[in-house]
Design a protein around this motif. Structure first.
Motif, mmCIF file in Angstrom:
data_model
loop_
_atom_site.group_PDB
_atom_site.id
_atom_site.type_symbol
_atom_site.label_atom_id
_atom_site.label_comp_id
_atom_site.label_asym_id
_atom_site.label_seq_id
_atom_site.Cartn_x
_atom_site.Cartn_y
_atom_site.Cartn_z
ATOM 1 N N ARG A 143 0.821 -1.201 0.000
ATOM 2 C CA ARG A 143 0.000 0.000 0.000
ATOM 3 C C ARG A 143 0.864 1.264 0.000
ATOM 4 O O ARG A 143 0.619 2.205 -0.741
ATOM 5 N N CYS A 144 1.882 1.278 0.839
ATOM 6 C CA CYS A 144 2.749 2.461 0.895
ATOM 7 C C CYS A 144 3.475 2.690 -0.424
ATOM 8 O O CYS A 144 3.638 3.824 -0.872
ATOM 9 N N ASN B 259 2.360 1.676 -3.394
ATOM 10 C CA ASN B 259 1.362 2.042 -4.392
ATOM 11 C C ASN B 259 0.884 3.474 -4.255
ATOM 12 O O ASN B 259 0.512 4.121 -5.224
ATOM 13 N N GLN B 260 0.916 3.988 -3.027
ATOM 14 C CA GLN B 260 0.445 5.359 -2.833
ATOM 15 C C GLN B 260 1.594 6.351 -2.707
ATOM 16 O O GLN B 260 1.378 7.525 -2.418
ATOM 17 N N ASP C 9 3.228 14.795 -6.084
ATOM 18 C CA ASP C 9 4.388 14.057 -5.580
ATOM 19 C C ASP C 9 5.710 14.751 -5.900
ATOM 20 O O ASP C 9 6.663 14.675 -5.136
ATOM 21 N N ARG D 140 4.218 6.772 -7.391
ATOM 22 C CA ARG D 140 3.603 5.457 -7.183
ATOM 23 C C ARG D 140 4.574 4.358 -7.579
ATOM 24 O O ARG D 140 5.089 4.358 -8.702
#
Ligand SMILES: [Zn+2]
Lengths: 55, 204
Positions: A37-38, A40-41, B29, B152
């Motif tokens: 998750r980390c 991917n985000q 980002d 990502r």
């Protein structure tokens, strides 16, 4: 080089999922872990050894 | 890595190769790596070259923690293909440029199947097939990220222009030099005299 991380450096989750990873800190070699998750985000991680902030 | 370290190359040199020239789009980002918007009216976002330089040093350090043959460099982008290949040849890494055959990192039945330990992508967006296979195989990802990219599935970002011919040549040329220097096989002078940066530029 320190030993491989077993949990996500940012979230503390165990690195059991298929899309997680563990690698040496690009700066000091300390073990860094990232959960699926980390990653991917794009959640930042901070190296416990040297304070490097990634990604 | 902070503070007084000497840049790998004078900042003017990075700038003349347009390493700092981003795109008109800025992702959330990448905000942390963006210096300003160009004053020339083009609306292009400019990358903080000091951070580019620091991250290149980190990337070389990081790659040095792996066996050369365990490193895979990929570039779907045309302008990245020649420099990525030359980089791989110089340091002894593997490379896949142009089309990335699906399953290369995930399907052991494929003839082209390989098992690298770390992947370096020229553009996380253009190299999305390689990136997603690398992620599924748990390997760390280094990516050259332009102002329009997001972070990502990138584990170490090198903020830089990943579209320009000269920018990509300079980045790979410098990285190769640094990886070889870290192994004790190279010095700046020898590299400068034996490797012409222009030869690292894609010609089409
Ligand atoms: Zn560290």
């Amino acid at each position: 080089m320190s030993k491989k991380a077993e949990v996500c450096t940012a979230s503390g989750l165990p690195l059991t999922e298929r899309m997680s990873t563990a690698f040496p800190c690009p700066s000091c070699g300390e073990g860094i872990g990232r959960s699926a998750r980390c990653r991917n985000q794009g959640v930042p991680y901070i190296c416990p050894g040297c304070g490097f902030k990634g990604p | 890595m902070e503070g007084e370290s000497v840049p790998l190359m004078p900042y003017e040199e990075y700038q003349s190769n347009k390493v700092h020239i981003g795109t008109q789009t800025k992702s959330q980002d990448m905000q942390q790596f963006i210096h300003e918007v160009a004053a020339d009216g083009t609306g292009l976002h400019l990358i903080d070259i000091e951070q580019t330089d620091e991250r290149l040093q980190l990337a070389a350090n990081f790659l040095g923690m792996y066996e050369a043959r365990d490193i895979l460099v990929v570039s779907a982008r045309q302008y990245g293909q020649r420099p990525a290949r030359l980089f791989a040849q110089a340091v002894g890494a593997r490379h896949i440029v142009g089309r990335f055959i699906p399953g290369t990192l995930t399907n052991p039945l494929l003839r082209t199947y390989i098992e690298p330990q770390i992947i370096f992508v020229t553009d996380p967006q253009a190299d999305n097939q390689a990136l997603s296979e690398a992620i599924g195989s748990k390997m760390p990802v280094i990516g050259i990220c332009d102002t329009n990219n997001n972070l990502r599935n990138v584990d170490l970002c090198i903020p830089a222009n990943n579209k320009g011919r000269r920018s990509l040549a300079l980045i790979y040329w410098l990285l190769a030099r640094e990886v070889l220097k870290a192994r004790g096989f190279m010095d700046d002078e020898t590299w400068q005299h034996t490797q012409n940066i222009e030869d690292w530029e894609s010609s089409f």
